[in-house]
Each structure stands twice: as structure tokens, then as C-alpha cells.
Design an enzyme around this catalytic site. Sequence first.
Site, PDB file in Angstrom:
ATOM      1  N   GLY A 185       0.827  -1.209   0.000  1.00  0.00           N
ATOM      2  CA  GLY A 185       0.000   0.000   0.000  1.00  0.00           C
ATOM      3  C   GLY A 185       0.848   1.241   0.000  1.00  0.00           C
ATOM      4  O   GLY A 185       2.055   1.182  -0.250  1.00  0.00           O
ATOM      5  N   ASN A 186       0.231   2.368   0.273  1.00  0.00           N
ATOM      6  CA  ASN A 186       0.980   3.629   0.338  1.00  0.00           C
ATOM      7  C   ASN A 186       0.385   4.497   1.439  1.00  0.00           C
ATOM      8  O   ASN A 186      -0.625   4.150   2.051  1.00  0.00           O
ATOM      9  CB  ASN A 186       0.969   4.338  -1.018  1.00  0.00           C
ATOM     10  CG  ASN A 186      -0.429   4.666  -1.480  1.00  0.00           C
ATOM     11  OD1 ASN A 186      -1.105   5.500  -0.886  1.00  0.00           O
ATOM     12  ND2 ASN A 186      -0.894   3.977  -2.514  1.00  0.00           N
ATOM     13  N   ARG A 187       1.040   5.628   1.682  1.00  0.00           N
ATOM     14  CA  ARG A 187       0.696   6.439   2.852  1.00  0.00           C
ATOM     15  C   ARG A 187      -0.374   7.496   2.595  1.00  0.00           C
ATOM     16  O   ARG A 187      -0.590   8.355   3.433  1.00  0.00           O
ATOM     17  CB  ARG A 187       1.942   7.167   3.351  1.00  0.00           C
ATOM     18  CG  ARG A 187       3.002   6.257   3.895  1.00  0.00           C
ATOM     19  CD  ARG A 187       4.168   7.094   4.385  1.00  0.00           C
ATOM     20  NE  ARG A 187       5.348   6.291   4.589  1.00  0.00           N
ATOM     21  CZ  ARG A 187       5.575   5.576   5.677  1.00  0.00           C
ATOM     22  NH1 ARG A 187       4.706   5.574   6.655  1.00  0.00           N
ATOM     23  NH2 ARG A 187       6.672   4.864   5.789  1.00  0.00           N
TER      24      ARG A 187
END
Length: 409
Positions: free
Chosen positions: A211-213
Site C-alpha cells: 500500500g501507500n501512505r
Amino acid sequence: MSDSPARRVILGVGGGIAAYKAAELLRRFTESGLDVRVVPTASALKFVGEPTWAALSGQPVHTDVWSDVHEVPHVRLGRHADLVVVAPATADLLAKAAHGQADDLLTSTLLTATCPVVYAPAMHTEMWLHPATVDNVATLRSRGALVIEPAVGRLTGADTGPGRLPDPDDIAAIAFATLARGSAAADLTGLRVVVSAGGTREPLDPVRFLGNRSSGRQGYALARTAAARGATVTLVAANSQLPDPTGMTVLRVGTTAELRDAMIAESRDADAIVMAAAPADFRPASSSSYKIKKADDGSAPTIALEQNPDILKQLSAERGKPGQVVVGFAAETGDASRTVLELGRAKLARKGCDLLAVNYVGEGGAFEGTENAAIVLGADGSSTDVPRGSKERLANVLWDLVLERIKRD
Ligand code: CTP
């Protein structure tokens, strides 16, 4: 708020049980550096007393026109305000405002105010749906006031339905957006817009993901400002921790494939689409239905990845509706041979969208550390500089540019 630290806001408080929530709203305002004068009605003071408003605002509180008469308070307050927010706006207050009645300080101030006015209604469902209230709301909106849709949910008694005061955070976000724009006019009325927000997650197994932030805040600001300007909004939220905003449809998705399916389905009759989400570009080629275990020999698994679809490119190529405006975001650092703007222009052409908001995220550049500064590039060659400011401000500039393009067609 960084845009306008000492701007003057009048918080009008109506006589409803939700008056206690206006105290929370007042705190949001003062914490943001706004100069707030609270003007409660006499019945509001039966729910929350004058000392609460005075202590939280740090200002004297009047409710009638008979105090400090020599200062003509209703004219002074109305003339000098940058924004009036009425929360809770009761059925009675909406009726008085719609008919220009002025029998206390708040209703008199509403008649002298030339700044934007935002009403956050709260009342029983029957009162909200009564033709008298419906007409009053329509009248106020036609005069350029912003009447927020009430939230749906549990009311004071056992009843549920539309009529709850929207969450103070939602009202505050709309108030900040209105201040940043300097107008409460619902200029996106009649338009349907779809905004994506957050970051997608690609499962490796039932407990792990790639995923990412991305927090989703810019996408939420876009959705909220569009709703505040009268648009019918669908927010497609990928894994955001933020609560669902009121007054719009919120669809929750997980993976890039789910985001693409939702965006394509929702784009069919949309006038504008904004891809503010950060979709994961890759996904594991296969995902295990069991938790992947450590091997006894200390070896680590190799994870093969495959590319995810490019949603923005697909939405731009296959417009759901003629004249639809498609907007993308790009965070660029520049590289050895190309500047941020060159990369932005190349991405705009590659994606085929109408507008691309380019954030500079590298070191030593003009926008260092200002994640809300952007240059918005247009497929028509235009370029709009949005200096450092709130996310609502960037959102409003984007909606202005979208509206220009819709009107042009
Ligand atoms: N985007 C998309 N689908 C993807 C990846 C990105 O729709 N699979 C959208 C984003 O929502 C954003 C825009 O494309 O509006 C640009 O995102 P960015 O990550 O900068 O684009 P990439 O194509 O991934 O470019 P890069 O190779 O620079 O990472």
C-alpha cells in the site's frame, strides 16, 4: 487556517438541542486563528449559557440589540464580518431569515451582513421536510446563501431521519472553504462529480498488503468543497481513516481494481471526475488465501508483481459523458534532465486528462514543504499557479477551472 489567520466570523447559534455542538465548532474556529463573535438567540441561551460562548470565543456575547446601542451592534457586526455561520439553524431561524424578519441581534445581523452566509440546519425530520421549510431553504439558496444538507441519523428522541446537525468538523471544513473562496454561491448546482481519495491496498495474504501512505485529505477536501458549492458528489474512498463526510454518497474500496470498477461505473453520468487517490501501480501476481508462513530454512519468498490498470488514462480515453472534465494529480520531483513542469506536461499528455495538478515534492525547490502548493496544467496549454494554502483552497481553484471548462463546451 493558514490562508486567513485573523478573519472575522460570526457564529449565530439557534435555539435547538444541537447548540452544544456549536461549542465544538467554535473551538475549531478559534483554534484556526479566526476572530469569532458568537451571537446566540435567546432560546439558544436556554440550551448553552452565555459564559460558555464568552469563554470559548474570548469576546463579549450579546443576544439582543439593546446592549451597546450607541455602537449599533447589528450593523457593526454584519458590516465587518467575513463570514456568518448559523449552527444550529432551526426551522424558525430559517423562516425568519428567508422573510427578512429582524427581531433580535442575530436576525438583524443577517440582514446587514454582505459577506457569505452558511446555515447548518438541525431540526426534526418533519420540520425539515415541511413545504414551508423546503421553500425557505430554496429562497435562501437562491439568494446565494449556503444551506448545508443536515445529516441523517438519530435525532433528540427515538426518531431517526434527516435533521441532525452535521458534524462540527464538516461544518468547519465548509466554513473554511467558503472563507477561502469568498462566496457561498452554489455555482456547481446541477453538476454531478466523482472524486477518488486515499490509497489502494493490494493483498499478499489475508493479513498483509502492499500500500501507500496517502491519507485521502486532498480528495476529501475536493469532495467537501464540491458539495458545499452545490454539486451532487460521489466520493470513492480507498482505505481512508477519515470519517464519511455528510451530504454526499461515499463508496469504500480496497484495491486498484475495485477503485477502477467503481470509478468507471460512477463516471457514466458524471460532469467531472477527479483522481486524487493514489492507486498502487503494482499488485502481487497471486495472493495467498492463507497467511504466508516463514520457511524453516530462513529463506524469504519471492513476490512476483504485475502492473495494475491506469485508471486515469482509461477514464480520459473512455469518457462516460460528452464534455466530461477529467482531472488528475501528480507528485513530481524533477530529475537530472527534466524539470517538474516538463515531467508534468509529459504526464498530462500521457494520461490524456484535461487538468493535472502538479505538486513539487523534491528538495530545494520553490514548493519545498508546501504539499498544498501546486501548478495546475491544462491540456489547452494553460498553467495556473496555486500558492501555498489550505487543501480547500487548492480544491476551490480546481473546481473553478473545471467549471470554466464545462461552461466552455
Ligand atoms: N493513477 C491512476 N491509476 C494508476 C496510477 C495512477 O489513475 N494505476 C492516477 C492518480 O490518481 C493520479 C495520476 O494518475 O491522478 C498520476 O499518478 P502518478 O502516481 O503520478 O502516475 P503514474 O502513472 O504512476 O506515474 P509515475 O510513473 O510517475 O509513478
